[in-house]
Design an enzyme around this catalytic site. Structure first.
Site, PDB file in Angstrom:
ATOM      1  N   TYR A  13       0.874  -1.170   0.000  1.00  0.00           N
ATOM      2  CA  TYR A  13       0.000   0.000   0.000  1.00  0.00           C
ATOM      3  C   TYR A  13       0.912   1.222   0.000  1.00  0.00           C
ATOM      4  CZ  TYR A  13      -4.112   2.854   1.061  1.00  0.00           C
ATOM      5  OH  TYR A  13      -5.140   3.771   0.995  1.00  0.00           O
TER       6      TYR A  13
ATOM      7  N   TYR B 204     -10.415  -2.048   6.309  1.00  0.00           N
ATOM      8  CA  TYR B 204      -9.912  -0.691   6.511  1.00  0.00           C
ATOM      9  C   TYR B 204      -9.691  -0.373   7.988  1.00  0.00           C
ATOM     10  CZ  TYR B 204     -10.989   0.465   1.621  1.00  0.00           C
ATOM     11  OH  TYR B 204     -11.027   0.516   0.245  1.00  0.00           O
TER      12      TYR B 204
END
Length: 407
Positions: free
Chosen positions: A276, A368
């Site tokens: 990420y 998340y």
């Protein structure tokens, strides 16, 4: 300025086809974009715009590649040598009609059987979208630094590539933030792992087994060998730094979740999938941006809270494939903190590993809430300052254990 021998270079945002159209429109040649005296009058079908039947003959309206739309011409089908474009045209027409948007494909106008303007307009939009997505796919694959391919697919709507997204392969630090801390030493191993290998020097065990699969529990850090280590590129402790080994597809979801990512290959349990990445900003700047993103219904902020909460990764404008990975309350990817050429505990790299076997064609997701952000689905939100109270975004993951909200 007298004596100045330099030159100004301004990037051109126009596509190659747009530049070619301008040259042909003005009857200019430019070798650098492929327009010469010989090719100035060359014709290649870019896409098909419309269809009609006149006096028993089938005609297609052709958009010529590198020519403005004002140069479109009707051509009899027998003259067209573009089977794939004909197939796309018919597929788009049938798709439009199958959704019940139009009663009949052809209508008689002035003794000519022709498509209704709505059908033709949809076909042109799909053709332009197909070209735009193909260019985007090529751009992504030019910019990536790993061997696996990136594909793009949209069979759901007319959405094209995102207009304000820039592909990067590693962190893009904001001014004043150093994501490389000047490490100058590495392990002396000739066969990692050894007694003095990088993980052991940091006080942890090697993260990978002999099959190069993750063997540590979530929450523990990964210390990989760095650019100063004696071991070579085949070292079993060099996994994340090599980039994703799987071909992935950015695709348009059919349930209102925007873009998503699916794997095109089978992924085994505990395998590294992707990093990420994005802009590295301060938590104060993240707070400011977060208010804006919440109003837009977007979630791209990833708190780097392994050791502190000083920094955040923002993948809204700058990122890689992970920018498009959707949330799930029952995900198949897990977040791990990784240290390679930067041992600053405030600035770990973020790696996503598979939590189970993932089949080819399956969507990739992560939770998340793994970011360390405050869970606003609990009563703890009542004690937050006004600046920390965020708009709650409804979750559409569809999992049986869905919490109802992304944040």
């Amino acid at each position: 300025m007298e004596g100045w021998r330099g030159a100004w270079y301004v990037p051109c945002l126009a596509s190659l086809e747009t530049l070619q159209e301008l040259c042909r429109k003005e009857n200019l040649t430019c070798k650098s974009i492929g327009i010469t005296n010989r090719s100035l009058k060359s014709y290649e079908v870019e896409y098909l715009c419309d269809y009609k039947v006149e006096e028993g003959t089938e005609y297609y309206l052709v958009k010529w590649k590198g020519w403005p739309e004002s140069s479109n011409t009707w051509e009899p089908q027998k003259n067209l040598k573009c089977p794939l474009l004909l197939q796309n045209f018919l597929s788009d027409k049938n798709e439009y009609l199958s959704r019940g948007r139009e009663g009949k494909a052809l209508k008689v106008r002035n003794h000519v059987k022709a498509l209704s303007p709505a059908v033709a307009d949809y076909i042109v939009k799909k053709a332009k979208q197909r070209i735009a997505l193909q260019r985007w796919k090529e751009e992504l694959n030019r910019k990536k630094n790993h061997k696996a391919m990136i594909l793009v697919e949209n069979t759901v709507d007319l959405e094209g590539p995102p207009l304000d997204f820039y592909y990067i392969n590693e962190y893009k630090p904001a001014p004043g933030i150093n994501v490389i801390n000047g490490i100058t030493t590495g392990c002396e191993c000739t066969d990692c792992p050894a007694e003095k290998c990088c993980p052991k020097e940091a006080g942890f065990i090697l993260a990978y087994n002999k099959q190069k699969k993750l063997k540590i529990q979530p929450g523990l850090p990964i210390y990989e060998c760095n650019s100063f280590c004696r071991c070579g590129p085949d070292c079993p402790n060099r996994i994340v730094q090599k980039g994703t080994p799987y071909s992935l597809c950015i695709f348009r979801t059919n349930n209102g979740r925007g873009w998503g990512v699916k794997t095109l290959q089978k992924i085994k349990t505990n395998s590294f999938v992707m990093e990420y990445v994005g802009e590295v900003i301060t938590s104060e700047e993240a707070e400011r941006r977060g208010q804006l993103y919440d109003n837009q219904g977007n979630t791209y902020l990833f708190d780097l809270d392994y050791d502190s909460d000083e920094f955040t990764v923002d993948a809204a404008r700058y990122g890689n494939v992970s920018h498009f990975v959707n949330h799930s309350c029952d995900p198949n990817l897990q977040v791990f903190n990784v240290f390679i050429d930067n041992l600053d505990l405030r600035l770990p790299r973020i790696a996503l590993f598979s939590t189970r076997t993932i089949k080819a064609g399956e969507e990739l997701t992560f939770d998340y809430q793994m970011k360390g952000s405050i869970d606003l689905t609990t009563d703890s939100a009542d004690g937050l300052s006004p600046s920390r109270k965020r708009i709650r975004t409804v979750c559409k993951c569809g999992a049986v254990c869905c919490r109802g909200y992304l944040n």
